[in-house]
Design a protein around this motif. Structure first.
Motif, PDB file in Angstrom:
ATOM      1  N   GLY A   1       0.813  -1.215   0.000  1.00  0.00           N
ATOM      2  CA  GLY A   1       0.000   0.000   0.000  1.00  0.00           C
ATOM      3  C   GLY A   1       0.842   1.258   0.000  1.00  0.00           C
ATOM      4  N   TYR A   2       1.872   1.265   0.818  1.00  0.00           N
ATOM      5  CA  TYR A   2       2.757   2.428   0.870  1.00  0.00           C
ATOM      6  C   TYR A   2       3.466   2.612  -0.468  1.00  0.00           C
ATOM      7  CZ  TYR A   2       6.561   5.529   2.229  1.00  0.00           C
ATOM      8  OH  TYR A   2       7.442   6.579   2.296  1.00  0.00           O
ATOM      9  N   ALA A   3       3.946   1.515  -1.049  1.00  0.00           N
ATOM     10  CA  ALA A   3       4.621   1.608  -2.343  1.00  0.00           C
ATOM     11  C   ALA A   3       3.658   2.059  -3.434  1.00  0.00           C
ATOM     12  CB  ALA A   3       5.238   0.254  -2.705  1.00  0.00           C
ATOM     13  N   GLY A   4       2.409   1.558  -3.394  1.00  0.00           N
ATOM     14  CA  GLY A   4       1.427   1.969  -4.386  1.00  0.00           C
ATOM     15  C   GLY A   4       1.120   3.448  -4.312  1.00  0.00           C
ATOM     16  N   PHE A   5       0.972   3.964  -3.081  1.00  0.00           N
ATOM     17  CA  PHE A   5       0.693   5.396  -2.930  1.00  0.00           C
ATOM     18  C   PHE A   5       1.866   6.234  -3.418  1.00  0.00           C
ATOM     19  CE2 PHE A   5       1.003   9.305  -0.432  1.00  0.00           C
ATOM     20  CZ  PHE A   5      -0.210   9.889  -0.717  1.00  0.00           C
ATOM     21  N   PHE A   6       3.073   5.852  -3.036  1.00  0.00           N
ATOM     22  CA  PHE A   6       4.259   6.625  -3.404  1.00  0.00           C
ATOM     23  C   PHE A   6       4.491   6.610  -4.915  1.00  0.00           C
ATOM     24  CE2 PHE A   6       8.861   6.817  -4.204  1.00  0.00           C
ATOM     25  CZ  PHE A   6       9.145   8.064  -3.647  1.00  0.00           C
ATOM     26  N   LEU A   7       4.430   5.411  -5.532  1.00  0.00           N
ATOM     27  CA  LEU A   7       4.681   5.307  -6.964  1.00  0.00           C
ATOM     28  C   LEU A   7       3.560   5.938  -7.784  1.00  0.00           C
ATOM     29  CD1 LEU A   7       6.093   1.658  -7.139  1.00  0.00           C
ATOM     30  CD2 LEU A   7       7.374   3.824  -7.206  1.00  0.00           C
ATOM     31  N   GLY A   8       2.318   5.768  -7.341  1.00  0.00           N
ATOM     32  CA  GLY A   8       1.203   6.370  -8.062  1.00  0.00           C
ATOM     33  C   GLY A   8       1.267   7.891  -8.036  1.00  0.00           C
ATOM     34  N   ARG A   9       1.555   8.450  -6.888  1.00  0.00           N
ATOM     35  CA  ARG A   9       1.678   9.904  -6.791  1.00  0.00           C
ATOM     36  C   ARG A   9       2.857  10.406  -7.622  1.00  0.00           C
ATOM     37  NH1 ARG A   9       3.090  12.558  -1.082  1.00  0.00           N
ATOM     38  NH2 ARG A   9       4.983  11.360  -1.574  1.00  0.00           N
ATOM     39  N   ARG A  10       3.979   9.687  -7.578  1.00  0.00           N
ATOM     40  CA  ARG A  10       5.150  10.127  -8.340  1.00  0.00           C
ATOM     41  C   ARG A  10       4.876  10.082  -9.844  1.00  0.00           C
ATOM     42  NH1 ARG A  10      10.876   7.066  -7.754  1.00  0.00           N
ATOM     43  NH2 ARG A  10       9.732   5.535  -9.001  1.00  0.00           N
ATOM     44  N   LYS A  11       4.167   9.047 -10.285  1.00  0.00           N
ATOM     45  CA  LYS A  11       3.841   8.960 -11.708  1.00  0.00           C
ATOM     46  C   LYS A  11       2.934  10.111 -12.129  1.00  0.00           C
ATOM     47  CE  LYS A  11       1.915   5.829 -15.170  1.00  0.00           C
ATOM     48  NZ  LYS A  11       1.312   4.495 -15.444  1.00  0.00           N
ATOM     49  N   ALA A  12       1.954  10.434 -11.273  1.00  0.00           N
ATOM     50  CA  ALA A  12       1.062  11.545 -11.601  1.00  0.00           C
ATOM     51  C   ALA A  12       1.810  12.876 -11.594  1.00  0.00           C
ATOM     52  CB  ALA A  12      -0.095  11.581 -10.599  1.00  0.00           C
ATOM     53  N   MET A  13       2.706  13.068 -10.640  1.00  0.00           N
ATOM     54  CA  MET A  13       3.472  14.310 -10.583  1.00  0.00           C
ATOM     55  C   MET A  13       4.408  14.426 -11.783  1.00  0.00           C
ATOM     56  SD  MET A  13       4.342  14.459  -6.496  1.00  0.00           S
ATOM     57  CE  MET A  13       5.295  15.971  -6.661  1.00  0.00           C
ATOM     58  N   ALA A  14       4.970  13.310 -12.222  1.00  0.00           N
ATOM     59  CA  ALA A  14       5.827  13.345 -13.407  1.00  0.00           C
ATOM     60  C   ALA A  14       5.029  13.718 -14.643  1.00  0.00           C
ATOM     61  CB  ALA A  14       6.504  11.988 -13.591  1.00  0.00           C
ATOM     62  N   THR A  15       3.804  13.193 -14.760  1.00  0.00           N
ATOM     63  CA  THR A  15       2.942  13.549 -15.884  1.00  0.00           C
ATOM     64  C   THR A  15       2.574  15.024 -15.848  1.00  0.00           C
ATOM     65  OG1 THR A  15       2.040  11.302 -15.876  1.00  0.00           O
ATOM     66  CG2 THR A  15       0.804  12.974 -17.075  1.00  0.00           C
ATOM     67  N   GLN A  16       2.293  15.514 -14.643  1.00  0.00           N
ATOM     68  CA  GLN A  16       1.939  16.921 -14.491  1.00  0.00           C
ATOM     69  C   GLN A  16       3.121  17.835 -14.809  1.00  0.00           C
ATOM     70  OE1 GLN A  16       0.897  18.181 -10.465  1.00  0.00           O
ATOM     71  NE2 GLN A  16      -0.897  19.246 -11.263  1.00  0.00           N
ATOM     72  N   ALA A  17       4.326  17.376 -14.472  1.00  0.00           N
ATOM     73  CA  ALA A  17       5.518  18.191 -14.748  1.00  0.00           C
ATOM     74  C   ALA A  17       5.765  18.355 -16.238  1.00  0.00           C
ATOM     75  CB  ALA A  17       6.743  17.562 -14.076  1.00  0.00           C
ATOM     76  N   ASP A  18       5.263  17.430 -17.050  1.00  0.00           N
ATOM     77  CA  ASP A  18       5.415  17.533 -18.496  1.00  0.00           C
ATOM     78  C   ASP A  18       4.438  18.522 -19.111  1.00  0.00           C
ATOM     79  OD1 ASP A  18       7.419  15.664 -18.355  1.00  0.00           O
ATOM     80  OD2 ASP A  18       6.101  13.963 -18.810  1.00  0.00           O
ATOM     81  N   GLY A  19       3.607  19.148 -18.268  1.00  0.00           N
ATOM     82  CA  GLY A  19       2.638  20.116 -18.776  1.00  0.00           C
ATOM     83  C   GLY A  19       1.278  19.542 -19.070  1.00  0.00           C
ATOM     84  N   THR A  20       1.083  18.281 -18.786  1.00  0.00           N
ATOM     85  CA  THR A  20      -0.222  17.647 -19.018  1.00  0.00           C
ATOM     86  C   THR A  20      -1.147  17.939 -17.843  1.00  0.00           C
ATOM     87  OG1 THR A  20       0.864  15.876 -20.240  1.00  0.00           O
ATOM     88  CG2 THR A  20      -1.406  15.489 -19.508  1.00  0.00           C
TER      89      THR A  20
END
Length: 416
Positions: A18-37
């Motif tokens: 659960g902790y890994a899922g939250f951390f990786l999911g948030r990081r993936k979303a933040m990386a997508t957001q950083a690309d301007g999406t």
């Protein structure tokens, strides 16, 4: 492998996932957001989406396996259940991470989950209440097959007699005419008597205490008096029972003797008085909150018309707070109807139909406890009578709640 060991291993596997899922999911979303999406939801909501995708299916598998084992349909080994749950969690973990994309409505999914959780909690409460009512009704119907409903409701004598001998398989020892008589009027008379005495003590003292604390007491005095008064609610009922039997009862007997009255040492007046003392904090606290919620503009308007403080309280504040006071009163009534320990220790268990509070009486709840304890079998009339008494008491309490709802709606006023 024991159930406790299986649970610990399961938690040890799910929590890191659960902790890994939250951390990786948030990081993936933040990386997508950083690309301007532009994302539909916030990054942490995508993280929680990964956790939900992992945990919900895994918990569902574990619950289903436990339910099958409980019902006796399929007894799966603990190791197999643990492996299936962890595999399901891993699959959900992978799916949750792959499903994260800008158009994923993670916030809506989490909202629906919360809504279903809240609905489940409400259904558990409703189903629990329904199960309690049905269990009482079914057992009460078994009792009413042996005893007439009319005799039970209108009978003025409660004497189980030799029914316990029949239940114990010693029916040959039952004397002729020695069967049980189950008239509930003496029990309900004692219940209503002790409730009336308790409310006669609790209502005026509790309401006047609330008026003093909300209208007259300073903040310093209120800060000292209110906690002391509410301490009464935390005292165990067995302590109140000792107080009623050892302290209040001798005082009541001495006062009755001073006026030439004969009072029993197991009278119903003593537990009624002590029960009223116990209920004071409920009425005082609720009434105080209601009175404090009355808009100050009503008081200022009354003062502007020339009324005194006492007249304002009597003619404005108390009528405006009446729905809340009624609710507090009926809460106290419900508390008194269900009290057992004080009556057992101070009044005894003898069913006695009388108007004299100086005599000994008993209540419905006391007799329910008395009927369900002992060596009589569960299907004996004396034991089943407890469920019949509980059913009638439930109907009485439900009627009081309906009356209270009607009265509150009738007297309720809206203030802008």
């Amino acid at each position: 492998m024991s159930v406790g060991e299986t649970t610990l291993i399961l938690l040890a596997g799910l929590i890191p996932l659960g902790y890994a899922g939250f951390f990786l999911g948030r990081r993936k979303a933040m990386a997508t957001q950083a690309d301007g999406t532009r994302l539909h939801s916030r990054p942490q909501q995508y993280g929680w989406y990964s956790v939900v995708s992992m945990a919900v299916p895994a918990i569902g598998v574990a619950f289903a396996a436990s339910l099958l084992n409980l019902l006796g349909w399929i007894a799966l080994p603990s190791e197999l259940v643990l492996a299936m749950t962890l595999i399901t969690a891993a699959a959900g973990f992978a799916y949750g991470l792959m499903a994260i994309r800008p158009t994923l409505r993670a916030r809506n999914t989490l909202d629906r989950l919360i809504r279903w959780l809240l609905l489940g909690a409400a259904l558990i409460s409703i189903m629990t209440t329904l199960a309690i009512v049905l269990s009482v009704i079914f057992e009460a119907m078994r009792f009413f097959r042996e005893v007439s409903v009319w005799e039970f409701i209108t009978g003025t004598v409660w004497s189980p007699g030799d029914s316990f001998l029949e239940a114990a398989g010693r029916g040959d020892e039952v004397s002729e005419g020695g069967g049980g008589v189950f008239g509930s009027v003496p029990l309900f008379a004692g219940t209503f008597m002790v409730t009336a005495i308790a409310m006669a003590v609790a209502l005026p003292i509790g309401l006047l205490s609330a008026i003093f604390m909300s209208e007259y007491a300073s903040l310093k005095t209120r800060g000292v008096v209110k906690p002391i008064l509410e301490t009464l609610a935390g005292i165990p009922t067995v302590v109140y029972g000792f107080f009623a039997a050892i302290t209040v009862t001798p005082i009541v007997v001495d006062i009755a003797g001073f006026f030439g009255l004969d009072a029993s040492y197991s009278n119903i007046l003593s537990p009624g008085i002590v029960m009223g003392i116990m209920i004071i904090p409920f009425i005082s606290s609720l009434s105080d909150d209601v009175i404090n919620s009355i808009p100050q503009s009503l008081r200022e308007g009354a003062f502007a018309l020339g009324t005194t403080r006492s007249e304002t309280i009597r003619n404005v504040v108390v009528p405006a707070a009446l729905p809340g006071v009624i609710s507090a009163f009926l809460l106290g009534v419900s508390r008194a109807l269900g009290e057992t320990m004080i009556v057992v220790m101070a009044a005894g268990v003898r069913p006695n139909l009388t108007w004299n509070p100086l005599e000994d009486m008993t209540t419905v709840t006391v007799n329910i406890v008395y009927s369900l304890t002992g060596d009589q079998s569960f299907d004996s009339p004396q034991t089943l009578s407890a469920f019949a008494l509980g059913l009638v008491l439930f109907i009485v309490t439900l009627t009081l709640n309906i009356i209270s709802t009607v009265m509150v709606r009738r007297f309720k006023q809206q203030y802008d």
